[in-house]
Design a protein around this motif. Structure first.
Motif, mmCIF file in Angstrom:
data_model
loop_
_atom_site.group_PDB
_atom_site.id
_atom_site.type_symbol
_atom_site.label_atom_id
_atom_site.label_comp_id
_atom_site.label_asym_id
_atom_site.label_seq_id
_atom_site.Cartn_x
_atom_site.Cartn_y
_atom_site.Cartn_z
ATOM 1 N N ALA C 36 4.922 -8.763 4.844
ATOM 2 C CA ALA C 36 3.860 -7.956 5.433
ATOM 3 C C ALA C 36 3.641 -6.691 4.635
ATOM 4 C CB ALA C 36 4.211 -7.630 6.887
ATOM 5 N N ILE C 37 4.738 -6.037 4.285
ATOM 6 C CA ILE C 37 4.560 -4.770 3.576
ATOM 7 C C ILE C 37 4.108 -5.036 2.145
ATOM 8 C CG2 ILE C 37 6.963 -4.481 2.849
ATOM 9 C CD1 ILE C 37 4.647 -1.749 4.119
ATOM 10 N N ALA C 38 4.531 -6.167 1.621
ATOM 11 C CA ALA C 38 4.067 -6.524 0.284
ATOM 12 C C ALA C 38 2.561 -6.746 0.311
ATOM 13 C CB ALA C 38 4.790 -7.768 -0.208
ATOM 14 N N ALA C 39 2.116 -7.403 1.341
ATOM 15 C CA ALA C 39 0.678 -7.599 1.478
ATOM 16 C C ALA C 39 -0.016 -6.259 1.590
ATOM 17 C CB ALA C 39 0.395 -8.458 2.705
ATOM 18 N N GLY C 40 0.630 -5.343 2.340
ATOM 19 C CA GLY C 40 0.079 -4.007 2.439
ATOM 20 C C GLY C 40 -0.015 -3.357 1.076
ATOM 21 N N PHE C 41 1.021 -3.560 0.259
ATOM 22 C CA PHE C 41 1.043 -2.971 -1.071
ATOM 23 C C PHE C 41 -0.098 -3.536 -1.921
ATOM 24 C CE2 PHE C 41 3.092 -2.577 -5.366
ATOM 25 C CZ PHE C 41 2.992 -1.201 -5.424
ATOM 26 N N VAL C 42 -0.318 -4.822 -1.767
ATOM 27 C CA VAL C 42 -1.409 -5.450 -2.503
ATOM 28 C C VAL C 42 -2.743 -4.850 -2.060
ATOM 29 C CG1 VAL C 42 -2.650 -7.594 -2.876
ATOM 30 C CG2 VAL C 42 -0.154 -7.571 -2.915
ATOM 31 N N PHE C 43 -2.880 -4.745 -0.753
ATOM 32 C CA PHE C 43 -4.137 -4.200 -0.250
ATOM 33 C C PHE C 43 -4.333 -2.745 -0.616
ATOM 34 C CE2 PHE C 43 -6.761 -6.957 2.406
ATOM 35 C CZ PHE C 43 -6.032 -8.132 2.294
ATOM 36 N N PHE C 44 -3.200 -2.069 -0.861
ATOM 37 C CA PHE C 44 -3.320 -0.689 -1.320
ATOM 38 C C PHE C 44 -4.101 -0.650 -2.631
ATOM 39 C CE2 PHE C 44 -1.076 1.744 -4.692
ATOM 40 C CZ PHE C 44 -1.725 2.953 -4.516
ATOM 41 N N TRP C 45 -3.782 -1.579 -3.500
ATOM 42 C CA TRP C 45 -4.485 -1.597 -4.775
ATOM 43 C C TRP C 45 -5.948 -1.930 -4.565
ATOM 44 C CZ3 TRP C 45 -2.434 0.760 -8.631
ATOM 45 C CH2 TRP C 45 -1.032 0.900 -8.672
ATOM 46 N N ILE C 46 -6.179 -2.863 -3.649
ATOM 47 C CA ILE C 46 -7.573 -3.202 -3.371
ATOM 48 C C ILE C 46 -8.322 -1.975 -2.893
ATOM 49 C CG2 ILE C 46 -9.062 -4.573 -1.883
ATOM 50 C CD1 ILE C 46 -6.858 -6.700 -1.906
ATOM 51 N N THR C 110 3.600 2.329 0.907
ATOM 52 C CA THR C 110 3.760 0.881 0.729
ATOM 53 C C THR C 110 4.832 0.580 -0.318
ATOM 54 O OG1 THR C 110 1.879 0.978 -0.766
ATOM 55 C CG2 THR C 110 1.470 0.182 1.452
ATOM 56 N N PHE C 111 4.813 1.342 -1.379
ATOM 57 C CA PHE C 111 5.769 1.037 -2.431
ATOM 58 C C PHE C 111 7.199 1.317 -1.981
ATOM 59 C CE2 PHE C 111 8.188 2.272 -6.253
ATOM 60 C CZ PHE C 111 8.191 1.036 -6.868
ATOM 61 N N VAL C 112 7.421 2.508 -1.458
ATOM 62 C CA VAL C 112 8.792 2.843 -1.064
ATOM 63 C C VAL C 112 9.254 1.917 0.055
ATOM 64 C CG1 VAL C 112 10.289 4.625 -0.154
ATOM 65 C CG2 VAL C 112 8.539 5.218 -1.794
ATOM 66 N N ALA C 113 8.358 1.652 0.991
ATOM 67 C CA ALA C 113 8.769 0.774 2.086
ATOM 68 C C ALA C 113 9.133 -0.596 1.551
ATOM 69 C CB ALA C 113 7.650 0.659 3.110
ATOM 70 N N LEU C 114 8.350 -1.067 0.618
ATOM 71 C CA LEU C 114 8.654 -2.370 0.048
ATOM 72 C C LEU C 114 10.017 -2.354 -0.630
ATOM 73 C CD1 LEU C 114 7.653 -5.204 -0.597
ATOM 74 C CD2 LEU C 114 6.595 -4.287 -2.648
ATOM 75 N N MET C 115 10.226 -1.333 -1.414
ATOM 76 C CA MET C 115 11.508 -1.227 -2.112
ATOM 77 C C MET C 115 12.659 -1.173 -1.110
ATOM 78 S SD MET C 115 10.973 -1.337 -5.258
ATOM 79 C CE MET C 115 9.554 -2.350 -5.028
ATOM 80 N N VAL C 116 12.476 -0.312 -0.135
ATOM 81 C CA VAL C 116 13.577 -0.115 0.813
ATOM 82 C C VAL C 116 13.849 -1.388 1.596
ATOM 83 C CG1 VAL C 116 14.242 1.098 2.900
ATOM 84 C CG2 VAL C 116 13.285 2.351 0.991
ATOM 85 N N GLN C 117 12.793 -2.089 1.933
ATOM 86 C CA GLN C 117 13.039 -3.311 2.716
ATOM 87 C C GLN C 117 13.741 -4.362 1.873
ATOM 88 O OE1 GLN C 117 10.015 -4.778 5.204
ATOM 89 N NE2 GLN C 117 9.454 -2.794 6.000
#
Lengths: 162, 503, 639, 529, 106
Positions: C36-46, C110-117
């Motif tokens: 989910a957060i990865a998807a968020g990260f992707v959408f961040f770029w969008i 998104t990035f930090v959350a992704l990393m941390v997760q």
């Protein structure tokens, strides 16, 4: 004339009454009651109510007082014949005087003006008693009946009594 | 369905009432049968209430499902006049839900089960009655009917508790509760009489709320009269709503009451009071209401803060929740007192929300108490390990209680704050502070009871049963649903709030 | 870009699913949360590219009043309070907008959350409640993203509270530990105090603006609808909320305690993201703060400076590695506030990001240490560079970055702040800011050298490096900690530097004041050398210094007695009042006010019954008295 | 027209007297042990008479004997009520009489006479007739109150009753004599006319009216003429206690209603002045009755004080009588019915309990909820109804009456009445508490013992739970059955009939009194026009 | 001629005397006697009023006399019944003093 008679009778009536409530002897009280009642019968005569006077003498003098005396005899106990007033008699006197204080002015202020007393015919009374007043008359007879039955039921000795 | 609409509200009253009557004839030696039957009745009434709510036309607004049955024509002019508007519609659903939940978790009532459900259903019928009638006499009738069974319900099935320095017997709790509520209702009664007399003095003696409120709207009631009579309703209904300082019956009653009764009591019964203030007090005496509202909002604010402070000092789970109810009913009272469109809507929503939330809490406390026989949070500790689901649900209830967004409590309290902000700034500020205080005692409760080292005493404990879990789960769903998407409830409330005089 | 709302929604959706059926999902739901957060990260770029491609004319996009930045705004009706169309009713919306600050924050979160997760997969491996952990993480990420995206104060508040709850739940994740339980409670309640201010501030704005929209408020300030008093009051109230969330003095006490939570949680929530929400809020509401001569900003600056300085000194003497980092976080949050207060808007955001990456890195690094050694007192650690080389390197990068070693990200961002302070505020501020910077380098050096250098304790000799699932995120973060600062430069081409991206009122290029840059660089290097000498070489002993400043040291080691003051307030004021209210309720209201009249009535009944004496004559007497009375009254009442 | 041309209208009265004589006569031939038949015979007779009266007299409005008696809807209504009360009283006393009294046959005869007295009271429109009828009722009650000859309490109660009764009759008669002396009439209508026109009149008229009210106040046990009531109620045989609180009160109020409505209300201004005095009497009665009841432990005495309190409520209705509105008199009559049926339910239960155990203290009721659920439920319902809680008659009648009182300008009195209803709830609840909550002798209370003192015992909860859930708890009050085996048996059919019919009536009046109110309204119109 | 009011005063005095007796005497029998006095007072009042009644023909309104007759009748019955109860009382409690008859009180 009627004044004199009234005063004498009134004195007897009230005196008898006072004796009833003041004497310490029960039998005396009964006799005083008799005096008072007879005097009341006299008052009735002054008022031309001969029939009532007759009834008064017969029923009160002849029946009620006798019954009372019977009762006194039947209920004699250690303190007989002496009896006394209960502890609240001063209050009682005050209350009674208070009531008198209400009644006397009530009668005196704007006193009712009556016509001269006159006689009523026996027949009229009789007629009225059995026509207009028939229902109370009948009911009164039932009252007597109930009192009679009740007195018997209550006073009659039970199986275990003598 | 048109036929259904004709009798829907009557059914709503009659189903639980008839259910109560029929339960009396259930076999006394098979308690489960009574329970099943009561669940059946509860389910029917829930379905009816939901259907009514769904069929309420929130665009049309006003009173719907109206029906009038002549009861006593003539100078008294009493009729069983039924109808719901947007204010009562959510509340009947609330009652349906809480009743169903209360019945479902009452499977552990093994002592005189039959009588228990008779009284419980009668109580529910009374509550439905209050919400759906439009006649002062019947409103009062059902109001008292709802109060009446409480005595026995608490007295017979309740529990006594010895606290460190005082004793609260169930007899005391029950007696205090009923005397208190009836004491409140005598004020109401006198108020009702006064209103009738006033109307009768205008040549139109009636108990019909419709006609009376029409008269009130056209200014036929003298303004001084209104000012004199309104406090009767305010305090009378207010004591059922837990208005400070007439609230002490509530915590003591909760402590003594069995779980289902606590649920109905805090969940629904207290709402009757607030509802009464709106439906009777404000509708009939708008000027009086207007004049007294500063007092009501002050008392409501006291309720919020005082309830929260009291809850902080308590050690008994039920006391804490009881005082939290006092505190939360304060928001309802404040919302009413704002006489503001949003504040009033918030008050009604808070009634609904608090009803569900507090019922949920009592369900869970009941589950805990059934298993541990302890409610002292200084003794309870670390239940999470054994009763995870219970704890989870309790946390949700607690968070709802402290006004966490995403839960129904937030929407309602927020609306009350907004309303109060517009009208009584100081009260709004204090109320927000009260919400923060709520966090203190709720978190303290959660921390003490559920968190911490698991205790060996709980090693044999089981989690909440299927019934309790499903009831609690359903409540949680409602809380979240309303919290996330309040529109379905709010649009019904919104349409009727502006009809309240003075709003 | 209109799909940016999906960024939080992925995680929002993931949370309940993990709670309900997490047990049956791969990795007990962890995978779902990460996806989910990865998807968020992707959408961040969008969203980023969408925004870059948008312009003033694009639908839903405009140059916002107040911030003067290109902003894209989307919203839907949430619910109506009051009947729509009637005056006094309010329509509440779910809405988000995207502007540069949002995008910058989105990237960070998104990035930090992704990393941390991802890191948590390793760190939390084997925990029985891992599904719960990831569910809350997902909820947190979602809420945090909502704060960032929100276009209205109300929605911001909603998310604000939700992140608070997530923080509460995660701090208390190991709730069996009383310390964790208490820390969680403390964190929630302390931030809640600030939230009171926030909510009141929001309501105050709403009351005067008529809407919860953030841009609406800006507009109202511009056109004077908001009076000076209201604006200042509302700003200060909002700042109160920010102080709670960002742990500014005196609300900083919860953050060090929050280290009782799992270390990844500390990294994400209590270092990189949630705690900066306060800074973000001030930045978001900047037009309010700077209106009417920016009075609130002075308060912000003072609070920030005091916080930065005080907590930096505590960090210097703290002995727990996580607490050092925690106090350092507070100190840096203070610096960000100071920067905001000194009109260093861009600098604050820049430092926020740089600090976020670096601090997440440091926490995760320390988490790696704790995971391997199960110790966190620096006195019990040491020489770990021999057994945990990767961790040592990345930790060193993080420490150096945060300590302000040149060319690392922290150097640039800190420099920006110092520069802003020197421009925007009184010289006193820059002096203390420089001291803070020095202290910052000192404690970073201390943490680094005391943990990874020096003598390796015997029992730690068999410690191993953490698994790749943990070290890879560390390395990714380390890259950012090194290179992120470079985005502040005036690069040729489309991207003109951070100052052209995030700005207040007007874009500005990279600036560098030589004396500040050199001074801070010298201080940083000097500090690291000093600590190296102390902890690795042991050539300088602190004993004499300790003795000389024993009294001051004691005060600082006791964290300036903040906790004690709080405890005293709670014990002696709050609880006393609460107990008094409880007692009052039972003894006065209940026993006297309620039971009292009841007892009086019962007593009256008991006494009154004595009038029926049982004696006939007194009954008769009563009747006579009644008769007399009735007779008299009847007479008198008849005219 | 002859005075007696429509004598047939009195058929019910004659028939009732005849019925009583028949009972007395049959008593002589019936063997001991079959005396119950007399009861059934009386009931059958009364039911027949109710039917006859309704068929014969419905809608009739005539006067007899120069206006001494009225045959109208009012008297018919009360007649039906009284005879209904008679049916109930005889039903609830049959067991009691069989077990506790001698002279079983006469009991029913005297009850019938008393009903006759009540009927005539409701019909009479003249002071002496009313007085004589009242005396018929009173004498019957004197006898009945002292009927339990071997009971010292019964004797004492009877003695106090008759002496105070005679004393109050004397006062009443003195009042009659004063009114007669001033106005020269004793018929209610004529009194009204006299009072209305009287000016510059001897105040002895007013004092006389007050004295008459004292006599009636005694009969309804209004404060301060109430003190006999608790003693007599306590001393009298149980069914007679019920009769005193139901029949005697209803009859007295029937007379008061007619006297007030026909004699005083038309007076106009003066009545409005007098209303206040009556209102004060009403308030005093509520106050004393309900407060003192709080301190009672004996059930009969409790009911006595409660009945004093209820007299206060009804008196409030009387005080509110007015020509403009039928509501107050409707309210009084409705209250009387509701109060009567409710009291029958309560007393039916209590009498049955007494028959089973011979106990009459409140504390003896403990456990009744378990041993005799129906009795307990009936008593509880009755108590709730008396306290004025809804679904039961008590609520509807109180609401109606108090509304009427308030509507006539006595809002304060209505408020007071409502308040004392609350006070009364407390002692009624005490009874309910005894039956349902209080542990019976020798058993622990349900629900006790999960307090804080049991924290240490928490580890053996499991066993606890087993106990509780597996074995049904011993029946509540089971120990009482061992002491009083009769408690284990079903209540007798007569009591069940009383309770059943009473409960139906209680619910009916509580839920839908409208049809009843139609008849009441007709009765009101008969006296108020 | 003696005015009506004198008879009324006489009756009032007798009534009050009887009333005092009821309140003050201990013996139930004496109390009954006092009640008789009160009833006689009533009768005096009634008869006096009846014979002084205004009317077209003398003594047209003799209702007072009739009432008095009924009162006398009822009084007799009352005494009879009361004495029966007194006797019963005496048999069970050996006293007819009302201040000793307070088994039931409060």
């Amino acid at each position: 004339m009627s004044w004199a008679l009234f005063i004498v009778l009134a004195v007897f009536t009230l005196g008898g009454g006072l004796a009833v409530v003041a004497t310490r002897n029960v039998v005396q009280a009964a006799l005083a009651l008799l005096v008072s009642l007879i005097a009341v019968a006299g008052i009735y005569l002054v008022l031309y109510a001969e029939f009532l006077a007759l009834v008064q003498v017969l029923i009160y003098g002849g029946a009620i007082v006798i019954v009372l005396i019977f009762a006194i005899m039947l209920t004699r106990n250690a303190e007989y014949p002496r009896t006394s007033d209960n502890r609240q008699w001063p209050l009682a006197a005050l209350a009674a005087l208070g009531l008198l204080g209400v009644l006397v002015p009530a009668f005196l202020i704007n006193a009712v003006r009556g016509t001269t007393p006159s006689n009523a015919a026996f027949t009229d009374i009789g007629m009225s008693l059995f026509t207009t007043w028939a229902v109370p008359f009948e009911v009164a007879s039932l009252v007597l009946l109930v009192a009679l039955i009740g007195a018997i039921i209550i006073a009659r000795s039970g199986p275990g009594e003598n | 369905m048109a036929n259904f609409d004709q009798v829907a509200l009557l059914l709503l009253i009659l189903v639980p009432l008839a259910g109560a009557g029929l339960t009396m004839f259930m076999p006394g030696d098979r308690p489960k049968d009574s329970w099943y039957f009561a669940m059946f009745v509860g389910a029917i009434s829930l379905v009816i209430s939901l259907v009514i709510f769904a069929r309420y036309d929130y665009e049309g607004g006003g009173f719907q499902f109206t029906r009038v049955y002549e009861w006593l024509p003539g100078p008294m002019d009493i009729s069983l006049s039924l109808g719901i508007d947007g204010i009562s519609a959510p509340l009947i659903v609330l009652n349906g839900i809480v009743l169903m939940g209360g019945v479902m978790i009452s499977q552990n009532i093994t002592y005189r089960t039959r009588e228990f459900f008779v009284l419980l259903l009668a109580l529910a019928a009374g509550v439905y009655g209050v919400f759906v009638v439009r006649d002062l006499f019947f409103l009062f009738f059902f109001y008292e009917l709802a109060v009446l069974p409480m005595y026995l319900l608490i007295g017979v099935w309740g529990s006594s508790t010895r606290f460190s320095d005082f004793l609260r017997t169930k007899e005391y709790g029950a007696m205090k509760l009923i005397l208190f509520l009836v004491a409140g209702s005598i004020l109401i009664w006198v108020g009702i009489l006064a209103v009738y007399v006033e109307a009768s003095g205008q040549g139109d003696g009636t108990f019909s709320l419709q006609r009376l409120s029409d008269m009130a709207a056209s200014g036929q009631f003298d303004s001084n009269f209104q000012k004199m009579v309104f406090p009767l309703f305010m305090i009378g209904f207010g004591s059922l709503a837990g208005l400070w300082p007439f609230h002490t019956w509530s915590p003591d009653g909760h402590v003594a009451a069995p779980t289902a009764v606590s649920m109905l009591h805090a969940g629904v019964l207290m709402k009757l009071g607030a509802y009464g203030i709106i439906r009777v007090g404000i509708f009939l005496l708008p000027e009086g209401a207007d004049w007294w509202m500063p007092v009501l909002i002050a008392l409501g604010t006291v309720n919020v803060l005082y309830g929260a402070m009291s809850a902080m000092s308590q050690q008994d789970l039920k006391y804490i929740i009881g005082y939290s109810s006092v505190s939360h009913m304060g928001y309802v009272l404040m919302g009413i007192a704002t006489l503001d469109r949003i504040g009033m809507g918030g008050a009604v929503l808070q009634m609904f929300s608090h009803g569900i939330m507090t019922a949920l809490m009592f369900t869970l406390v009941g589950a805990i108490y059934d298993r541990t026989h302890i409610r002292d949070i200084t003794v309870l500790n670390g239940l999470f390990g054994r009763m995870g689901v219970t704890c989870f649900f309790f946390a949700i209830a607690g968070l709802c209680s402290l006004g966490l967004p995403g839960m129904s409590g937030f929407i309602a309290e927020f609306m009350v704050f907004t309303g109060a902000f517009r009208t009584h700034l100081w009260a709004a500020v204090l109320a927000v502070i009260g919400a923060a205080l709520t966090a203190v005692y709720i978190l303290r409760l959660l921390a003490r009871t559920f968190f911490g080292e698991p205790d060996v005493r709980w090693s044999g404990l089981s989690d909440a049963g299927v019934m309790e879990k499903s009831v609690a789960g359903a409540f949680v769903l409602v809380i979240l649903f309303v919290g996330i998407w309040p529109e379905p409830v709010l649009r019904v409330i919104n349409v009727s709030v502006p009809t309240i005089p003075g709003v | 870009m209109q799909w940016a709302w999906l960024i939080p929604v992925f995680s929002f959706a993931a949370a309940p699913i993990i709670v309900l059926i997490g047990d049956r999902l791969p990795g007990k739901g962890a995978v779902l949360s990460i996806a989910a957060i990865a998807a968020g990260f992707v959408f961040f770029w969008i969203a980023l590219f969408g925004w870059m491609g948008a312009s003033d004319g694009t639908e839903h996009c405009y140059i916002a009043i107040g911030t003067e930045a290109l902003t894209c705004n989307y919203d839907r009706v949430w619910f109506n309070a009051g009947l729509p169309g009637l005056p006094g009713s309010v329509q509440l919306t779910w809405g988000f907008f995207i502007d540069p600050v949002t995008i910058a924050m989105l990237g960070l979160v998104t990035f930090v959350a992704l990393m941390v997760q991802i890191y948590s997969l390793g760190y939390m491996h084997g925990d029985p409640r891992i599904n719960w952990y990831f569910a809350v993480h997902a909820l947190f990420a979602a809420s945090m993203l909502t704060i960032i995206l929100s276009d209205s104060f109300l929605l911001l508040y909603v998310a604000w509270e939700l992140v608070g709850v997530c923080s509460y739940l995660l701090i208390g994740f190991w709730h069996e530990r009383p310390a964790a339980r208490e820390a969680a409670k403390k964190a929630f309640i302390v931030t809640r105090i600030g939230d009171v201010g926030l909510l009141i501030g929001i309501l105050l704005l709403w009351h005067h603006v008529g809407s919860f929209g953030i841009t609406d408020a800006f507009q109202a300030v511009q056109n004077g609808t908001l009076s000076e008093g209201v604006t200042i009051a509302a700003s200060l109230l909002l700042f109160l909320g920010a102080m709670g969330k960002s742990a500014q003095i005196p609300f900083h006490v919860w953050l060090p305690d929050a280290m009782e939570g799992p270390t990844p949680v500390s990294a994400l929530i209590h270092a990189a993201t949630m705690v900066v929400a306060g800074v973000f809020l001030v930045a978001r509401a900047y037009p309010l703060f700077e209106a009417y001569n920016a009075v609130p900003l002075l308060v912000v600056a003072i609070v920030g400076l005091v916080t930065a300085l005080v907590t930096a000194t505590i960090a210097l003497v703290a002995t727990d590695i996580k607490r050092i980092l925690a106090y350092s976080t507070v100190s840096h949050l203070g610096l960000m506030m100071l920067s905001l207060g000194a009109f260093g808007y861009t600098a604050a955001i820049f430092h926020l990001l740089a600090h976020g990456f670096a601090k997440a890195l440091l926490f995760l690094g320390s988490g790696s240490v704790i995971h391997s050694t199960e110790k966190q007192e620096i006195s019990e650690l040491g020489g770990l560079r021999r057994v945990m080389p990767i961790t040592t390197i990345v930790f060193a990068i993080g420490a150096a970055s945060l300590g302000g070693i040149p060319i690392l990200a922290g150097f640039w961002s800190k420099d920006e702040i110092l520069q802003a302070v020197s421009h925007g505020r009184n010289p006193v501020f820059i002096v203390f800011a420089l001291i803070t910077a020095l202290l910052s380098a000192l404690y970073m050096g201390r943490a680094l050298f005391a943990t990874f250098f020096g003598r390796l304790p015997h029992e730690l000799e068999h410690t191993h490096e953490s698994p790749p699932v943990m070290t890879v995120p560390l390395m990714l973060l380390a890259i950012l900690a090194i290179g992120f600062g470079l985005i502040s430069w005036n690069w040729p081409g489309a991207f003109g530097g951070f100052g052209y991206f995030v700005f207040n009122h007007k874009p500005h290029g990279f600036e560098f004041t030589w004396w500040i840059g050199i001074l801070s660089a010298v201080m940083a290097v000097g500090a690291f050398v000093l600590t190296y000498l102390i902890y690795e070489k042991g050539s300088i002993s602190l004993e004499s210094t300790r003795r000389r400043f024993a009294a001051i040291l004691r005060v600082v080691e006791n964290k300036y007695y903040f906790d004690e003051i709080y405890q005293w307030t709670i014990d002696r004021v709050v609880l006393v009042v609460a107990n008094f209210v409880g007692f009052f309720d039972r003894a006065i209201i209940n026993d006297v006010g309620i039971n009292g009249p009841a007892d009086v009535v019962r007593w009256a009944g008991i006494k009154l019954r004595l009038h029926v004496t049982g004696h006939l004559y007194s009954y008769a007497l009563a009747m006579v008295l009644g008769t007399v009375g009735l007779g008299i009254f009847w007479w008198l009442y008849t005219s | 027209m002859s005075l007696t041309s429509n004598l047939d209208l009195l058929t019910p009265e004659f028939a009732l007297a005849g019925l009583a004589f028949l009972v007395f006569a049959a008593d002589l031939v019936l063997p001991e042990g079959r005396k119950n038949l007399l009861g059934w015979f009386s009931i059958a007779g009364l039911l027949a008479l109710i039917a006859v009266s309704v068929i014969m007299l419905w809608g009739v409005e005539e006067t007899l004997y120069n206006g001494l008696l009225a045959v109208d809807d009012f008297s018919l209504w009360f007649k039906v009520l009284f005879m209904g009360i008679g049916v109930f009283i005889i039903l609830s006393s049959m067991d009691f009489v069989t077990e506790n009294l001698e002279h079983k046959g006469e009991f029913y005869g005297i009850v019938l006479f008393s009903i006759l007295g009540m009927n005539i009271m409701a019909q009479s429109r003249e002071l002496l007739t009313a007085y004589i009828a009242l005396e018929l009722l009173s004498f019957s009650l004197y006898v009945l109150a002292a009927y339990a000859r071997d009971s010292a309490k019964s004797n004492e109660g009877g003695l106090k009753y008759i002496i105070i009764g005679a004393f109050s009759s004397a006062i009443l008669l003195y009042g009659v004599s004063m009114v007669y002396a001033v106005l020269g009439v004793t018929k209610f209508e004529a009194i009204a006319a006299g009072l209305a026109t009287a000016s510059e009149v001897s105040p002895s008229l007013w004092v006389g009216v007050a004295f008459i009210l004292v006599g009636l106040g005694f009969k309804v046990a209004a404060v301060p003429f109430h003190m006999w009531a608790p003693d007599v109620y306590e001393g009298a045989p149980y069914p007679i206690t019920a009769y005193l609180s139901i029949g005697s009160k209803a009859a007295a109020f029937a007379l008061v209603l007619r006297l007030a409505a026909e004699g005083f209300v038309p007076v106009g201004d003066r009545w409005e002045q007098w209303q206040l005095i009556l209102a004060v009497l009403a308030a005093l009665s509520m106050l004393v009755g309900n407060l003192v009841a709080l301190a009672q432990r004996n059930l009969k005495r409790l009911m006595a004080y409660s009945s004093i309190g209820h007299s206060g409520f009804i008196l409030a209705g009387v005080a509110a009588l007015s020509l403009d509105s039928n509501l107050p008199s409707n309210g009084v009559m409705l209250y009387l019915v509701g109060y009567s049926v409710t009291n029958f339910v309560v007393f039916g239960g209590l009498i049955s309990f007494f028959n089973m155990t011979g106990k009459e203290m409140m504390s003896d009721l403990a456990g009744l909820g378990g041993t005799q659920p129906f009795l307990a439920a009936s008593i509880a319902i009755g108590m709730f109804s008396l306290a004025g809680l809804p679904i039961f008659a008590g609520f509807a009648i109180k609401f109606y009456l108090f509304t009427a009182v308030a509507d006539e300008g006595f809002l304060w009195l209505a408020g007071l009445a409502v308040f004392f209803s609350l006070v009364s709830l407390y002692y009624y609840l005490q009874v309910i508490r005894q039956m349902y909550i209080q542990p019976a002798e020798g058993e622990p209370a349900f629900g006790h013992g999960y307090g804080y003192e049991h924290i240490d015992a928490a580890h053996d909860d499991e066993e606890h739970d087993e106990d509780e859930h597996q074995q049904p708890a011993r029946r509540y009050g089971a120990a009482m059955i061992e002491t009083y085996p009769a408690l284990g048996r079903r209540p007798s059919i007569t009591i069940l009939a009383v309770l059943g019919a009473g409960l139906v009536a209680v619910f009916w009046i509580g839920i839908y009194p409208s049809p009843l109110l139609d008849t009441i309204d007709a009765a009101s119109r008969a006296i108020l026009g | 001629m003696v005015d009506l009011v004198w008879f009324q005063l006489l009756s009032a005095a007798l009534f009050v005397i009887g009333l005092y007796g009821v309140l003050a005497r201990r013996s139930a029998v004496l109390i009954l006697m006092s009640i008789e006095l009160m009833l006689n007072a009533v009768n005096i009042n009634l008869i006096a009023a009846a014979s002084h009644m205004e009317g077209t023909n003398p003594f047209a309104n003799f209702d007072g006399q009739l009432i008095a007759i009924f009162i006398i009748t009822v009084a007799a019955a009352e005494v009879g019944l009361a004495l029966a109860i007194v006797l019963r009382m005496y048999r069970s409690r050996s006293t007819v003093n009302v201040d000793e008859i307070n088994l039931m009180k409060w």
